[in-house]
Design an enzyme around this catalytic site. Structure first.
Site, PDB file in Angstrom:
ATOM      1  N   ASN A  41      -6.587  -5.403  -4.760  1.00  0.00           N
ATOM      2  CA  ASN A  41      -7.707  -4.646  -4.200  1.00  0.00           C
ATOM      3  C   ASN A  41      -7.509  -3.136  -4.270  1.00  0.00           C
ATOM      4  OD1 ASN A  41      -9.963  -4.221  -2.008  1.00  0.00           O
ATOM      5  ND2 ASN A  41      -8.106  -3.334  -1.116  1.00  0.00           N
TER       6      ASN A  41
ATOM      7  N   LYS B 203     -13.977  -0.540 -13.436  1.00  0.00           N
ATOM      8  CA  LYS B 203     -14.377  -1.796 -12.791  1.00  0.00           C
ATOM      9  C   LYS B 203     -14.954  -2.783 -13.819  1.00  0.00           C
ATOM     10  CE  LYS B 203     -12.955  -0.916  -8.658  1.00  0.00           C
ATOM     11  NZ  LYS B 203     -11.923  -1.734  -7.990  1.00  0.00           N
TER      12      LYS B 203
ATOM     13  N   ALA C 225     -19.888  -0.099   0.396  1.00  0.00           N
ATOM     14  CA  ALA C 225     -19.375  -0.690   1.628  1.00  0.00           C
ATOM     15  C   ALA C 225     -18.936   0.404   2.590  1.00  0.00           C
ATOM     16  CB  ALA C 225     -18.202  -1.622   1.311  1.00  0.00           C
TER      17      ALA C 225
ATOM     18  N   TYR D  76     -15.152   5.584 -13.133  1.00  0.00           N
ATOM     19  CA  TYR D  76     -14.948   4.513 -12.136  1.00  0.00           C
ATOM     20  C   TYR D  76     -15.611   3.214 -12.612  1.00  0.00           C
ATOM     21  CZ  TYR D  76     -15.205   2.015  -7.685  1.00  0.00           C
ATOM     22  OH  TYR D  76     -15.100   1.062  -6.699  1.00  0.00           O
TER      23      TYR D  76
ATOM     24  N   THR E 117     -16.612   1.926   4.413  1.00  0.00           N
ATOM     25  CA  THR E 117     -15.155   2.016   4.557  1.00  0.00           C
ATOM     26  C   THR E 117     -14.759   3.498   4.606  1.00  0.00           C
ATOM     27  OG1 THR E 117     -14.656   2.207   2.197  1.00  0.00           O
ATOM     28  CG2 THR E 117     -14.942  -0.038   3.072  1.00  0.00           C
TER      29      THR E 117
ATOM     30  N   ASP F  32       0.848  -1.198   0.000  1.00  0.00           N
ATOM     31  CA  ASP F  32       0.000   0.000   0.000  1.00  0.00           C
ATOM     32  C   ASP F  32       0.878   1.240   0.000  1.00  0.00           C
ATOM     33  OD1 ASP F  32      -2.020   2.046   0.753  1.00  0.00           O
ATOM     34  OD2 ASP F  32      -3.271   0.336   1.294  1.00  0.00           O
TER      35      ASP F  32
ATOM     36  N   ASP G   3       3.256   1.452  -4.713  1.00  0.00           N
ATOM     37  CA  ASP G   3       2.316   2.205  -5.539  1.00  0.00           C
ATOM     38  C   ASP G   3       2.043   1.343  -6.771  1.00  0.00           C
ATOM     39  OD1 ASP G   3       1.021   3.852  -7.322  1.00  0.00           O
ATOM     40  OD2 ASP G   3       2.361   5.567  -7.025  1.00  0.00           O
ATOM     41  N   VAL G   4       0.815   0.864  -6.912  1.00  0.00           N
ATOM     42  CA  VAL G   4       0.537  -0.072  -8.018  1.00  0.00           C
ATOM     43  C   VAL G   4       0.609   0.598  -9.386  1.00  0.00           C
ATOM     44  CG1 VAL G   4      -0.831  -1.658  -6.590  1.00  0.00           C
ATOM     45  CG2 VAL G   4      -1.995   0.166  -7.896  1.00  0.00           C
TER      46      VAL G   4
HETATM   47  N1  LIG Z   1     -16.144   1.084  -0.427  1.00  0.00           N
HETATM   48  C1  LIG Z   1     -16.993   0.769  -1.398  1.00  0.00           C
HETATM   49  O1  LIG Z   1     -18.177   1.109  -1.378  1.00  0.00           O
HETATM   50  C2  LIG Z   1     -16.511  -0.091  -2.549  1.00  0.00           C
HETATM   51  C3  LIG Z   1     -17.487  -0.686  -3.365  1.00  0.00           C
HETATM   52  C4  LIG Z   1     -17.076  -1.485  -4.434  1.00  0.00           C
HETATM   53  C5  LIG Z   1     -15.732  -1.668  -4.666  1.00  0.00           C
HETATM   54  N2  LIG Z   1     -14.813  -1.075  -3.865  1.00  0.00           N
HETATM   55  C6  LIG Z   1     -13.403  -1.319  -4.168  1.00  0.00           C
HETATM   56  O2  LIG Z   1     -12.780  -1.860  -3.033  1.00  0.00           O
HETATM   57  C7  LIG Z   1     -11.401  -1.534  -3.061  1.00  0.00           C
HETATM   58  C8  LIG Z   1     -11.014  -0.985  -1.705  1.00  0.00           C
HETATM   59  O3  LIG Z   1     -11.837   0.129  -1.422  1.00  0.00           O
HETATM   60  P1  LIG Z   1     -12.071   0.658   0.075  1.00  0.00           P
HETATM   61  O4  LIG Z   1     -13.466   1.142   0.140  1.00  0.00           O
HETATM   62  O5  LIG Z   1     -11.575  -0.309   1.065  1.00  0.00           O
HETATM   63  O6  LIG Z   1     -11.134   1.974   0.006  1.00  0.00           O
HETATM   64  P2  LIG Z   1     -10.081   2.629   1.020  1.00  0.00           P
HETATM   65  O7  LIG Z   1      -9.840   3.988   0.454  1.00  0.00           O
HETATM   66  O8  LIG Z   1     -10.545   2.489   2.439  1.00  0.00           O
HETATM   67  O9  LIG Z   1      -8.780   1.721   0.829  1.00  0.00           O
HETATM   68  C9  LIG Z   1      -8.083   1.729  -0.391  1.00  0.00           C
HETATM   69  C10 LIG Z   1      -6.603   1.489  -0.103  1.00  0.00           C
HETATM   70  O10 LIG Z   1      -5.942   1.456  -1.377  1.00  0.00           O
HETATM   71  C11 LIG Z   1      -4.723   2.171  -1.244  1.00  0.00           C
HETATM   72  N3  LIG Z   1      -4.275   2.668  -2.539  1.00  0.00           N
HETATM   73  C12 LIG Z   1      -4.826   3.661  -3.288  1.00  0.00           C
HETATM   74  N4  LIG Z   1      -4.088   3.869  -4.380  1.00  0.00           N
HETATM   75  C13 LIG Z   1      -3.052   2.997  -4.329  1.00  0.00           C
HETATM   76  C14 LIG Z   1      -1.939   2.750  -5.160  1.00  0.00           C
HETATM   77  N5  LIG Z   1      -1.714   3.472  -6.279  1.00  0.00           N
HETATM   78  N6  LIG Z   1      -1.080   1.760  -4.815  1.00  0.00           N
HETATM   79  C15 LIG Z   1      -1.263   1.048  -3.666  1.00  0.00           C
HETATM   80  N7  LIG Z   1      -2.285   1.257  -2.831  1.00  0.00           N
HETATM   81  C16 LIG Z   1      -3.168   2.223  -3.164  1.00  0.00           C
HETATM   82  C17 LIG Z   1      -5.047   3.297  -0.284  1.00  0.00           C
HETATM   83  O11 LIG Z   1      -3.873   3.856   0.315  1.00  0.00           O
HETATM   84  C18 LIG Z   1      -5.959   2.603   0.727  1.00  0.00           C
HETATM   85  O12 LIG Z   1      -5.229   2.067   1.807  1.00  0.00           O
HETATM   86  C19 LIG Z   1     -11.201  -0.572  -4.223  1.00  0.00           C
HETATM   87  O13 LIG Z   1     -10.718  -1.290  -5.345  1.00  0.00           O
HETATM   88  C20 LIG Z   1     -12.606  -0.082  -4.512  1.00  0.00           C
HETATM   89  O14 LIG Z   1     -12.783   0.290  -5.864  1.00  0.00           O
HETATM   90  C21 LIG Z   1     -15.168  -0.292  -2.803  1.00  0.00           C
END
Ligand SMILES: NC(=O)c1ccc[n+]([C@@H]2O[C@H](COP(=O)([O-])OP(=O)(O)OC[C@H]3O[C@@H](n4cnc5c(N)ncnc54)[C@H](O)[C@@H]3O)[C@@H](O)[C@H]2O)c1
Length: 272
Positions: free
Chosen positions: A104, A173, A202, A169, A204, A62, A77-78
């Site tokens: 993720n 996806k 979700a 977005y 978060t 991360d 950093d991905v």
């Molecule tokens: N929260 C929702 O409602 C939801 C719904 C559907 C899908 N998602 C997907 O779930 C995944 C996680 O989301 P979340 O809600 O836990 O978000 P979050 O923001 O709480 O966590 C995301 C994490 O990804 C890290 N990150 C961001 N860019 C990065 C990079 N370039 N390299 C490495 N790490 C990186 C961030 O530092 C963070 O720790 C994402 O792919 C998001 O698209 C989330």
């Protein structure tokens, strides 16, 4: 995971470890190594903790450090291929291989197709789509050496349902969904399973940030809850448990699946 453990499950007999724990599936990841991109927050952090609790040695890749000392925190950093390759090599070196990759890490984008310029499109697709490809590409040599290799990607309900103001977005996806299926086909003969989860909204830090920006956060939260047939947001733990299910060697027949964890949002139509 040994064949013996899988067979013991198929014949209904508890393994020694299960008998000890008294819970089916607990310890199913014993001896495996997992890496979770974006594992320092939200869904990724809940997943990293759950995989750890089920017996895996877990690394978090991360931008920011993981909050738990027993998760190997690897700065990553991905969107940078050299950094991703070095991070995956470090995980395999320090933890002794790599069996499970949870791709993720993701970032959001708000607006219609008119909202973002080319730079924003490039940035979001680079993290959400190419970032997943980079991590999986770097992991594949290690997965080929694993007894129980598995990849799980985090997709989203917006890949399958038209939701307003999420054009970029959703496009990212949708690409994750297609990538999941294509990779599952490419690697099935190597025994590498590739699946995804498709969360609804979700609870978060990501969604908390979105709500903070709304004119009326309470009303916006109520609208998001009402959009999902279960009438509430999905929890990060619920998504993590779906990811752990797909990652587990006990799910050896499941590949090319995209598992909805969306409170019914994709498939249900309820009378108002
Ligand atoms: N929260 C929702 O409602 C939801 C719904 C559907 C899908 N998602 C997907 O779930 C995944 C996680 O989301 P979340 O809600 O836990 O978000 P979050 O923001 O709480 O966590 C995301 C994490 O990804 C890290 N990150 C961001 N860019 C990065 C990079 N370039 N390299 C490495 N790490 C990186 C961030 O530092 C963070 O720790 C994402 O792919 C998001 O698209 C989330």
């Amino acid at each position: 995971m040994t064949e013996g453990l899988i067979e013991a499950h198929e014949h209904g007999a508890p393994t020694a470890r299960e008998a000890q724990d008294g819970r089916e599936g607990h310890g199913d990841l014993d001896g495996l190594v997992a890496a979770v991109t974006g594992g320092a927050s939200g869904i990724g952090l809940a997943t990293a903790r759950l995989l750890r609790d089920r017996g895996a040695r877990v690394a978090v890749l991360d931008l920011v450090p993981a909050p738990d000392a027993d998760l190997l925190s690897v700065p990553c950093d991905v969107s940078r291929d050299d950094v991703v390759r070095a991070a995956v090599a470090r995980v395999a070196g320090e933890l002794g291989g790599l069996d499970v990759l949870v791709s993720n890490a993701g970032i959001g984008a708000v607006g219609t197709v008119e909202a973002g310029d080319d730079d924003e499109w490039a940035r979001v697709l680079d993290v959400n789509v190419t970032g997943a490809a980079r991590a999986i590409r770097a992991a594949l040599p290690h997965l080929r050496a694993s007894r129980a290799p598995s990849v799980v990607l985090t997709c989203s309900v917006v890949a399958f349902v038209g939701v307003p103001n999420r054009a970029l977005y959703a496009a990212s996806k949708g690409a994750v969904a297609a990538l999941t299926l294509a990779m599952a086909a490419d690697h099935v003969h190597e025994g590498i399973r590739v699946n995804a989860v498709s969360p609804g909204t979700a609870d978060t830090p990501w969604v908390a940030r979105l709500l903070d920006q709304a004119a009326d956060p309470a009303a916006e939260r109520a609208a998001l809850e009402a959009r999902q047939p279960i009438g509430r947001l999905v929890t990060a733990g619920e998504v993590a448990r779906a990811i752990a299910y797909l990652a587990s060697p006990l799910s050896g027949a499941t590949t090319g699946s995209i598992l909805s964890v969306d409170g019914g949002m994709t498939n249900l139509r309820l009378p108002r």
